[in-house]
Design a protein around this motif. Structure first.
Motif, PDB file in Angstrom:
ATOM      1  N   GLN A   1       0.825  -1.209   0.000  1.00  0.00           N
ATOM      2  CA  GLN A   1       0.000   0.000   0.000  1.00  0.00           C
ATOM      3  C   GLN A   1       0.863   1.263   0.000  1.00  0.00           C
ATOM      4  OE1 GLN A   1      -3.190   0.359   3.116  1.00  0.00           O
ATOM      5  NE2 GLN A   1      -1.948   2.106   3.810  1.00  0.00           N
ATOM      6  N   GLU A   2       1.836   1.307   0.910  1.00  0.00           N
ATOM      7  CA  GLU A   2       2.670   2.501   1.038  1.00  0.00           C
ATOM      8  C   GLU A   2       3.663   2.629  -0.113  1.00  0.00           C
ATOM      9  OE1 GLU A   2       2.190   4.943   3.227  1.00  0.00           O
ATOM     10  OE2 GLU A   2       0.427   3.764   3.821  1.00  0.00           O
ATOM     11  N   LEU A   3       4.094   1.498  -0.673  1.00  0.00           N
ATOM     12  CA  LEU A   3       4.994   1.548  -1.830  1.00  0.00           C
ATOM     13  C   LEU A   3       4.273   2.191  -3.016  1.00  0.00           C
ATOM     14  CD1 LEU A   3       7.881   0.608  -2.717  1.00  0.00           C
ATOM     15  CD2 LEU A   3       6.747  -1.376  -3.746  1.00  0.00           C
ATOM     16  N   ARG A   4       3.010   1.806  -3.246  1.00  0.00           N
ATOM     17  CA  ARG A   4       2.234   2.407  -4.335  1.00  0.00           C
ATOM     18  C   ARG A   4       2.037   3.899  -4.116  1.00  0.00           C
ATOM     19  NH1 ARG A   4      -0.864  -2.381  -3.761  1.00  0.00           N
ATOM     20  NH2 ARG A   4      -2.403  -1.249  -2.499  1.00  0.00           N
ATOM     21  N   ARG A   5       1.751   4.258  -2.851  1.00  0.00           N
ATOM     22  CA  ARG A   5       1.543   5.670  -2.533  1.00  0.00           C
ATOM     23  C   ARG A   5       2.804   6.484  -2.819  1.00  0.00           C
ATOM     24  NH1 ARG A   5      -2.300   7.134   1.116  1.00  0.00           N
ATOM     25  NH2 ARG A   5      -2.053   5.155   2.256  1.00  0.00           N
ATOM     26  N   ALA A   6       3.971   5.963  -2.404  1.00  0.00           N
ATOM     27  CA  ALA A   6       5.240   6.664  -2.622  1.00  0.00           C
ATOM     28  C   ALA A   6       5.574   6.743  -4.109  1.00  0.00           C
ATOM     29  CB  ALA A   6       6.357   5.959  -1.859  1.00  0.00           C
ATOM     30  N   ARG A   7       5.253   5.673  -4.834  1.00  0.00           N
ATOM     31  CA  ARG A   7       5.522   5.653  -6.280  1.00  0.00           C
ATOM     32  C   ARG A   7       4.682   6.711  -6.989  1.00  0.00           C
ATOM     33  NH1 ARG A   7       4.134   0.348  -7.607  1.00  0.00           N
ATOM     34  NH2 ARG A   7       6.166  -0.398  -6.896  1.00  0.00           N
ATOM     35  N   ARG A   8       3.404   6.804  -6.606  1.00  0.00           N
ATOM     36  CA  ARG A   8       2.527   7.815  -7.217  1.00  0.00           C
ATOM     37  C   ARG A   8       2.975   9.225  -6.861  1.00  0.00           C
ATOM     38  NH1 ARG A   8      -1.681   4.448  -5.340  1.00  0.00           N
ATOM     39  NH2 ARG A   8      -2.063   5.952  -3.644  1.00  0.00           N
ATOM     40  N   GLY A   9       3.343   9.404  -5.576  1.00  0.00           N
ATOM     41  CA  GLY A   9       3.725  10.740  -5.123  1.00  0.00           C
ATOM     42  C   GLY A   9       5.174  11.094  -5.379  1.00  0.00           C
ATOM     43  N   LYS A  10       5.953  10.125  -5.910  1.00  0.00           N
ATOM     44  CA  LYS A  10       7.397  10.327  -6.168  1.00  0.00           C
ATOM     45  C   LYS A  10       8.093  10.822  -4.903  1.00  0.00           C
ATOM     46  CE  LYS A  10       6.639  11.385 -11.079  1.00  0.00           C
ATOM     47  NZ  LYS A  10       6.840   9.985 -11.480  1.00  0.00           N
ATOM     48  N   THR A  11       7.817  10.123  -3.796  1.00  0.00           N
ATOM     49  CA  THR A  11       8.416  10.464  -2.503  1.00  0.00           C
ATOM     50  C   THR A  11       9.264   9.298  -2.011  1.00  0.00           C
ATOM     51  OG1 THR A  11       6.431   9.647  -1.379  1.00  0.00           O
ATOM     52  CG2 THR A  11       6.525  12.006  -1.848  1.00  0.00           C
ATOM     53  N   PRO A  12      10.231   9.565  -1.099  1.00  0.00           N
ATOM     54  CA  PRO A  12      11.092   8.484  -0.599  1.00  0.00           C
ATOM     55  C   PRO A  12      10.296   7.465   0.214  1.00  0.00           C
ATOM     56  CG  PRO A  12      12.031  10.648  -0.116  1.00  0.00           C
ATOM     57  CD  PRO A  12      10.631  10.883  -0.571  1.00  0.00           C
ATOM     58  N   PHE A  13      10.770   6.231   0.152  1.00  0.00           N
ATOM     59  CA  PHE A  13      10.153   5.125   0.892  1.00  0.00           C
ATOM     60  C   PHE A  13      11.275   4.418   1.649  1.00  0.00           C
ATOM     61  CE2 PHE A  13       8.815   0.716   1.318  1.00  0.00           C
ATOM     62  CZ  PHE A  13       7.505   0.836   1.768  1.00  0.00           C
ATOM     63  N   THR A  14      11.064   4.165   2.943  1.00  0.00           N
ATOM     64  CA  THR A  14      12.125   3.598   3.780  1.00  0.00           C
ATOM     65  C   THR A  14      11.691   2.292   4.420  1.00  0.00           C
ATOM     66  OG1 THR A  14      13.038   5.782   4.299  1.00  0.00           O
ATOM     67  CG2 THR A  14      13.556   3.991   5.835  1.00  0.00           C
ATOM     68  N   LEU A  15      12.593   1.319   4.356  1.00  0.00           N
ATOM     69  CA  LEU A  15      12.415   0.062   5.081  1.00  0.00           C
ATOM     70  C   LEU A  15      13.582  -0.092   6.050  1.00  0.00           C
ATOM     71  CD1 LEU A  15      11.059  -2.683   5.623  1.00  0.00           C
ATOM     72  CD2 LEU A  15      12.443  -3.618   3.746  1.00  0.00           C
ATOM     73  N   ILE A  16      13.251  -0.359   7.330  1.00  0.00           N
ATOM     74  CA  ILE A  16      14.255  -0.574   8.364  1.00  0.00           C
ATOM     75  C   ILE A  16      14.037  -1.966   8.958  1.00  0.00           C
ATOM     76  CG2 ILE A  16      15.133   0.186  10.621  1.00  0.00           C
ATOM     77  CD1 ILE A  16      14.136   3.009   9.901  1.00  0.00           C
ATOM     78  N   ILE A  17      15.097  -2.765   8.976  1.00  0.00           N
ATOM     79  CA  ILE A  17      15.046  -4.089   9.594  1.00  0.00           C
ATOM     80  C   ILE A  17      16.005  -4.086  10.777  1.00  0.00           C
ATOM     81  CG2 ILE A  17      15.373  -6.568   9.255  1.00  0.00           C
ATOM     82  CD1 ILE A  17      13.164  -5.471   7.543  1.00  0.00           C
ATOM     83  N   LEU A  18      15.556  -4.564  11.933  1.00  0.00           N
ATOM     84  CA  LEU A  18      16.447  -4.635  13.096  1.00  0.00           C
ATOM     85  C   LEU A  18      16.312  -5.984  13.777  1.00  0.00           C
ATOM     86  CD1 LEU A  18      14.861  -3.607  16.185  1.00  0.00           C
ATOM     87  CD2 LEU A  18      14.162  -2.043  14.386  1.00  0.00           C
TER      88      LEU A  18
END
Length: 381
Positions: free
Chosen positions: A235-252
């Motif tokens: 969902q958020e990946l599509r939103r960022a792709r449409r808005g041309k905004t950065p998308f961050t994934l953090i794994i800990l």
């Protein structure tokens, strides 16, 4: 018919009940109104309400009989007709009380039928036959006739076809009242069923919400689970792709967690997972932050609108936040307290970016952080 019981009348007022004496007619209307209220209370079945309206009806009936007899006494004085009318009044209240007490052990439907139908027939017949007859006498006396002439004239008018009409009207009221009571009971039962259905629907909605929550929540930590991670990520990946905004994934990953379970026990390990989860929820407060338990001691964070520098600052806040919990871990090789290793990946997503492509980069950076000595993050573009 109205769905509101208070709007339903088992005994509607009719112009045929008018005697032509304003005070008596007004009091008759009040008596009929109280009788209708009693019918509603009997259908509802509230004992307190029934008793209160019974008391109100009997008190007002006593008041009305006293008022009416005072009016008749001005014209009939010691006439036997007045005595007969007074006897009729005196039998009304004892009969009501008798019906009420006799029906205590009966079903509610039987109480309704016996009491209400008796009151309707008694009151309607008393008004249409006795009171109207006496009022005719009063009107004739006021026209100058003697009491005997007035009585003969009233008897003549009230006999024959008028008497048949009274009986016809009474039969109509019996039938109408019975049907109305049946409809009132049906309406009341329907309202009760609807109320129960509404309660059941509310419970069902709550249960569905609970099930939905359980389906997307990790039961130990209260964080979103891996299944929901996939949904939110897409969902958020599509939103960022449409808005041309950065998308961050953090794994800990919690450092040396296996040693914690092996040496402190799984119960202590679970408590540590809960405390770390609470800290992550406390840190991730922005509208675009989502925290997940991906499995075991591994957690994931999705963040939006963070550039690379912002991601590194955010990762350091997470690392310090967990270390500052000061959870003892004497089996750690890097600190006396519990620590985490972090891998991040931030970019403006394009068409071929997927959860797997982001996870692959973030995972590789997480394991690089472990190889470099743990208790640190590895980031990049």
């Amino acid at each position: 018919m109205s769905n509101n019981l208070n709007d339903i009348e088992v005994f509607p007022w009719n112009k045929n009940f008018e005697t032509g004496l304003a005070l008596i007619d007004e009091q008759h209307k009040i008596l009929i109104s109280l009788l209708n209220k009693l019918a509603v209370s009997l259908v509802r079945g509230s004992a307190l309400e029934i008793n209160n309206i019974f008391d109100e009806l009997t008190k007002y009936a006593e008041f009305h009989f006293e008022t009416e007899e005072g009016i008749w006494a001005e014209y009939f004085d010691s006439d036997s007709w007045l005595a007969s009318h007074q006897i009729s009044h005196s039998t009304f209240l004892p009969k009501v009380i008798e019906l009420k007490e006799k029906n205590v052990q009966k079903q509610k439907t039987e109480i309704i039928e016996s009491i209400i139908l008796f009151l309707i027939r008694w009151l309607a017949f008393h008004i249409m036959d006795n009171d109207k007859r006496m009022s005719l006498v009063v009107h004739n006396i006021n026209k100058g006739l003697s009491i005997e002439e007035a009585r003969n004239a009233a008897d003549k008018k009230m006999s024959g076809s008028i008497r048949v009409l009274v009986e016809a009207v009474m039969a109509m009221y019996d039938s109408l009242s019975s049907r109305t009571l049946a409809l009132m009971k049906e309406s009341h039962e329907r309202q009760k069923v609807e109320l129960e259905l509404n309660k059941a629907n509310k419970k069902l909605r709550k249960a569905n919400i609970r099930l939905e929550t359980l389906a997307i929540t990790d039961q130990l930590t209260g964080l979103y689970n891996r299944r929901h991670f996939n949904n939110i990520f897409a969902q958020e990946l599509r939103r960022a792709r449409r808005g041309k905004t950065p998308f961050t994934l953090i794994i800990l990953d919690i450092d040396f967690f296996k040693k914690i379970n092996d040496n402190y026990g799984h119960s202590e390990g679970d408590q540590i997972l809960i405390r770390v989860s609470q800290k992550l929820k406390e840190i991730c407060q922005r509208p675009g932050d989502f925290v997940f338990r991906l499995g075991g001691e591994e957690f994931g964070i999705i963040a939006t609108n963070l550039d690379c520098q912002g991601t590194m600052e955010f990762a350091e806040i997470i690392r310090k936040g967990v270390e500052n919990l000061k959870i003892p871990n004497k089996y750690s090789k890097v600190s006396q307290y519990l620590t985490v290793s972090i891998g991040t990946f931030t970019k403006e997503p394009v068409e071929n970016d997927t959860v797997d492509s982001f996870m692959s980069v973030a995972d590789s950076r997480l394991y690089k952080a472990k190889r470099l000595g743990r208790n640190q993050f590895v980031s990049g573009i």
